[in-house]
Write a protein that holds these residues in place. Sequence first.
Motif, PDB file in Angstrom:
ATOM      1  N   LYS A 182      70.026 -96.854 -23.013  1.00 20.59           N
ATOM      2  CA  LYS A 182      71.311 -97.533 -23.190  1.00 20.59           C
ATOM      3  C   LYS A 182      72.437 -96.743 -22.530  1.00 20.59           C
ATOM      4  O   LYS A 182      73.560 -96.693 -23.040  1.00 20.59           O
ATOM      5  CB  LYS A 182      71.606 -97.748 -24.678  1.00 20.59           C
ATOM      6  CG  LYS A 182      70.638 -98.695 -25.359  1.00 20.59           C
ATOM      7  CD  LYS A 182      71.029 -98.960 -26.805  1.00 20.59           C
ATOM      8  CE  LYS A 182      70.088 -99.953 -27.454  1.00 20.59           C
ATOM      9  NZ  LYS A 182      70.482-100.257 -28.869  1.00 20.59           N
ATOM     10  N   TYR A 183      72.132 -96.169 -21.374  1.00 15.89           N
ATOM     11  CA  TYR A 183      73.133 -95.350 -20.682  1.00 15.89           C
ATOM     12  C   TYR A 183      73.767 -96.098 -19.506  1.00 15.89           C
ATOM     13  O   TYR A 183      74.993 -96.090 -19.346  1.00 15.89           O
ATOM     14  CB  TYR A 183      72.476 -94.070 -20.181  1.00 15.89           C
ATOM     15  CG  TYR A 183      73.463 -93.047 -19.628  1.00 15.89           C
ATOM     16  CD1 TYR A 183      74.390 -92.424 -20.461  1.00 15.89           C
ATOM     17  CD2 TYR A 183      73.461 -92.703 -18.282  1.00 15.89           C
ATOM     18  CE1 TYR A 183      75.287 -91.492 -19.971  1.00 15.89           C
ATOM     19  CE2 TYR A 183      74.355 -91.775 -17.778  1.00 15.89           C
ATOM     20  CZ  TYR A 183      75.262 -91.170 -18.626  1.00 15.89           C
ATOM     21  OH  TYR A 183      76.151 -90.253 -18.124  1.00 15.89           O
ATOM     22  N   ILE A 184      72.968 -96.763 -18.709  1.00 13.00           N
ATOM     23  CA  ILE A 184      73.473 -97.445 -17.510  1.00 13.00           C
ATOM     24  C   ILE A 184      73.733 -98.906 -17.849  1.00 13.00           C
ATOM     25  O   ILE A 184      72.825 -99.614 -18.299  1.00 13.00           O
ATOM     26  CB  ILE A 184      72.471 -97.337 -16.350  1.00 13.00           C
ATOM     27  CG1 ILE A 184      72.170 -95.873 -16.063  1.00 13.00           C
ATOM     28  CG2 ILE A 184      73.007 -98.016 -15.105  1.00 13.00           C
ATOM     29  CD1 ILE A 184      71.091 -95.666 -15.037  1.00 13.00           C
ATOM     30  N   PRO A 185      74.943 -99.407 -17.669  1.00 13.66           N
ATOM     31  CA  PRO A 185      75.255-100.794 -18.034  1.00 13.66           C
ATOM     32  C   PRO A 185      74.569-101.788 -17.103  1.00 13.66           C
ATOM     33  O   PRO A 185      74.026-101.417 -16.053  1.00 13.66           O
ATOM     34  CB  PRO A 185      76.779-100.856 -17.915  1.00 13.66           C
ATOM     35  CG  PRO A 185      77.124 -99.783 -16.933  1.00 13.66           C
ATOM     36  CD  PRO A 185      76.122 -98.696 -17.142  1.00 13.66           C
ATOM     37  N   SER A 186      74.591-103.041 -17.495  1.00 15.65           N
ATOM     38  CA  SER A 186      74.013-104.087 -16.656  1.00 15.65           C
ATOM     39  C   SER A 186      74.871-104.294 -15.409  1.00 15.65           C
ATOM     40  O   SER A 186      75.961-103.742 -15.273  1.00 15.65           O
ATOM     41  CB  SER A 186      73.912-105.390 -17.449  1.00 15.65           C
ATOM     42  OG  SER A 186      75.208-105.830 -17.842  1.00 15.65           O
TER      43      SER A 186
ATOM     44  N   ASP B  65      71.918-105.793 -22.171  1.00 17.78           N
ATOM     45  CA  ASP B  65      73.226-105.362 -21.680  1.00 17.78           C
ATOM     46  C   ASP B  65      73.148-104.081 -20.860  1.00 17.78           C
ATOM     47  O   ASP B  65      74.186-103.527 -20.478  1.00 17.78           O
ATOM     48  CB  ASP B  65      74.179-105.145 -22.861  1.00 17.78           C
ATOM     49  CG  ASP B  65      74.491-106.440 -23.594  1.00 17.78           C
ATOM     50  OD1 ASP B  65      74.412-107.510 -22.968  1.00 17.78           O
ATOM     51  OD2 ASP B  65      74.780-106.379 -24.800  1.00 17.78           O
ATOM     52  N   PHE B  66      71.948-103.609 -20.587  1.00 14.58           N
ATOM     53  CA  PHE B  66      71.785-102.344 -19.867  1.00 14.58           C
ATOM     54  C   PHE B  66      70.806-102.514 -18.700  1.00 14.58           C
ATOM     55  O   PHE B  66      70.163-103.556 -18.558  1.00 14.58           O
ATOM     56  CB  PHE B  66      71.311-101.243 -20.821  1.00 14.58           C
ATOM     57  CG  PHE B  66      72.260-100.968 -21.948  1.00 14.58           C
ATOM     58  CD1 PHE B  66      73.314-100.080 -21.786  1.00 14.58           C
ATOM     59  CD2 PHE B  66      72.125-101.634 -23.162  1.00 14.58           C
ATOM     60  CE1 PHE B  66      74.203 -99.836 -22.818  1.00 14.58           C
ATOM     61  CE2 PHE B  66      73.018-101.397 -24.207  1.00 14.58           C
ATOM     62  CZ  PHE B  66      74.057-100.493 -24.023  1.00 14.58           C
ATOM     63  N   THR B  67      70.715-101.477 -17.881  1.00 14.92           N
ATOM     64  CA  THR B  67      69.858-101.500 -16.700  1.00 14.92           C
ATOM     65  C   THR B  67      68.846-100.365 -16.777  1.00 14.92           C
ATOM     66  O   THR B  67      69.201 -99.229 -17.115  1.00 14.92           O
ATOM     67  CB  THR B  67      70.690-101.337 -15.417  1.00 14.92           C
ATOM     68  OG1 THR B  67      71.568-102.456 -15.285  1.00 14.92           O
ATOM     69  CG2 THR B  67      69.799-101.255 -14.184  1.00 14.92           C
ATOM     70  N   GLY B  68      67.608-100.685 -16.480  1.00 20.05           N
ATOM     71  CA  GLY B  68      66.584 -99.667 -16.319  1.00 20.05           C
ATOM     72  C   GLY B  68      66.323 -99.440 -14.841  1.00 20.05           C
ATOM     73  O   GLY B  68      66.382-100.379 -14.044  1.00 20.05           O
ATOM     74  N   ILE B  69      66.065 -98.210 -14.462  1.00 20.69           N
ATOM     75  CA  ILE B  69      65.769 -97.895 -13.061  1.00 20.69           C
ATOM     76  C   ILE B  69      64.375 -97.300 -12.984  1.00 20.69           C
ATOM     77  O   ILE B  69      64.074 -96.287 -13.618  1.00 20.69           O
ATOM     78  CB  ILE B  69      66.821 -96.942 -12.471  1.00 20.69           C
ATOM     79  CG1 ILE B  69      68.177 -97.650 -12.456  1.00 20.69           C
ATOM     80  CG2 ILE B  69      66.420 -96.502 -11.057  1.00 20.69           C
ATOM     81  CD1 ILE B  69      69.293 -96.868 -11.819  1.00 20.69           C
ATOM     82  N   MET B  70      63.529 -97.971 -12.230  1.00 19.85           N
ATOM     83  CA  MET B  70      62.132 -97.602 -12.093  1.00 19.85           C
ATOM     84  C   MET B  70      61.912 -96.844 -10.779  1.00 19.85           C
ATOM     85  O   MET B  70      62.564 -97.132  -9.773  1.00 19.85           O
ATOM     86  CB  MET B  70      61.243 -98.847 -12.128  1.00 19.85           C
ATOM     87  CG  MET B  70      61.518 -99.799 -13.288  1.00 19.85           C
ATOM     88  SD  MET B  70      61.053 -99.123 -14.888  1.00 19.85           S
ATOM     89  CE  MET B  70      59.268 -99.166 -14.739  1.00 19.85           C
TER      90      MET B  70
ATOM     91  N   TRP C  54      70.198 -87.678 -16.041  1.00 21.88           N
ATOM     92  CA  TRP C  54      71.233 -88.657 -15.705  1.00 21.88           C
ATOM     93  C   TRP C  54      72.609 -88.139 -16.133  1.00 21.88           C
ATOM     94  O   TRP C  54      72.753 -87.527 -17.190  1.00 21.88           O
ATOM     95  CB  TRP C  54      70.965 -89.987 -16.406  1.00 21.88           C
ATOM     96  CG  TRP C  54      69.930 -90.816 -15.724  1.00 21.88           C
ATOM     97  CD1 TRP C  54      68.597 -90.908 -16.028  1.00 21.88           C
ATOM     98  CD2 TRP C  54      70.137 -91.680 -14.606  1.00 21.88           C
ATOM     99  NE1 TRP C  54      67.965 -91.766 -15.172  1.00 21.88           N
ATOM    100  CE2 TRP C  54      68.883 -92.257 -14.289  1.00 21.88           C
ATOM    101  CE3 TRP C  54      71.254 -92.022 -13.836  1.00 21.88           C
ATOM    102  CZ2 TRP C  54      68.725 -93.154 -13.239  1.00 21.88           C
ATOM    103  CZ3 TRP C  54      71.095 -92.922 -12.786  1.00 21.88           C
ATOM    104  CH2 TRP C  54      69.846 -93.475 -12.497  1.00 21.88           C
ATOM    105  N   SER C  55      73.597 -88.405 -15.301  1.00 20.82           N
ATOM    106  CA  SER C  55      74.985 -88.105 -15.640  1.00 20.82           C
ATOM    107  C   SER C  55      75.847 -89.147 -14.933  1.00 20.82           C
ATOM    108  O   SER C  55      75.332 -90.049 -14.269  1.00 20.82           O
ATOM    109  CB  SER C  55      75.373 -86.692 -15.200  1.00 20.82           C
ATOM    110  OG  SER C  55      75.223 -86.558 -13.789  1.00 20.82           O
ATOM    111  N   LYS C  56      77.164 -89.026 -15.070  1.00 23.84           N
ATOM    112  CA  LYS C  56      78.031 -89.989 -14.386  1.00 23.84           C
ATOM    113  C   LYS C  56      79.306 -89.308 -13.918  1.00 23.84           C
ATOM    114  O   LYS C  56      79.774 -88.335 -14.503  1.00 23.84           O
ATOM    115  CB  LYS C  56      78.360 -91.166 -15.298  1.00 23.84           C
ATOM    116  CG  LYS C  56      79.118 -90.812 -16.570  1.00 23.84           C
ATOM    117  CD  LYS C  56      79.336 -92.067 -17.416  1.00 23.84           C
ATOM    118  CE  LYS C  56      80.078 -91.756 -18.713  1.00 23.84           C
ATOM    119  NZ  LYS C  56      80.273 -92.968 -19.533  1.00 23.84           N
TER     120      LYS C  56
END
Length: 245
Positions: free
Chosen positions: A184-188, A157-162, A230-232
């Motif tokens: 588990k911070y950035i959603p899919s 349910d989340f996205t990883g950024i490489m 990371w922030s939003k």
Amino acid sequence: HKLIRNSGGTFTFSSCTWEKRTVGDDNTNPIPSFVGNTISDIFYYRDRLGFLSGENYSLSRAGDYYNFFAETAMQTLDTDPIDGAVGASQVSILRHAVPIAERLLLFSDQVQFCQNSDNALSPNDIRIDQTTNYDYSPLARPVTSGGSAFFTTKRGDFTGIMEYLVNPDTQLNEAEDSTAHVIKYIPSGVFKLAAGANVNFLLALSEEDPATMYVYLYWWAGTEKVQSAWSKWTFDCTEIVGAEV
């Protein structure tokens, strides 16, 4: 089609005029591989226009973006088009092509390839090597910033950024997980990445959280990353449809 920016600030939209084959036949000067197939990406690399289709990559003649046929059927010139397929032990449908550090990265769902050529780009010496095996989510196009390329990967349910790094000294390619500390911070559903080339930040937009922009601030000190934060930003709107730097 093409969109041309004119000197007066206006734009002209028109269809492209493609050059026809003037010499040879289907054996000595074949039709480019993307014709009649689905095109997954269009890119520009070393003064050539490129297309990805299936497992194939195609590059136009040097400086002649609408010509995908050889100049002569008698010999192969350095300026001739380039057309080939990547080689891997599994099916590798190419999704995106990203120029980085004078190289070309090709992304498929589970394999990444890199174009290696120390000389001028030529059909006589081009080499596309399989370099890494990272799961790749093609919804968001990879973006480059300096010597790095950022791309997304699915984590339930989340996205990883490489962050994909090309080391010009060791010739090694590797990807660092920039979300390893916030898995588990950035959603899919991340559909857009935007990077600032000289300001060390990355923006991400997700379909699952349409009013929020996820912001990544980082800083490299030589070969050591000393900041990875990371922030939003949440906006008073219904949906953010895009972002550019």
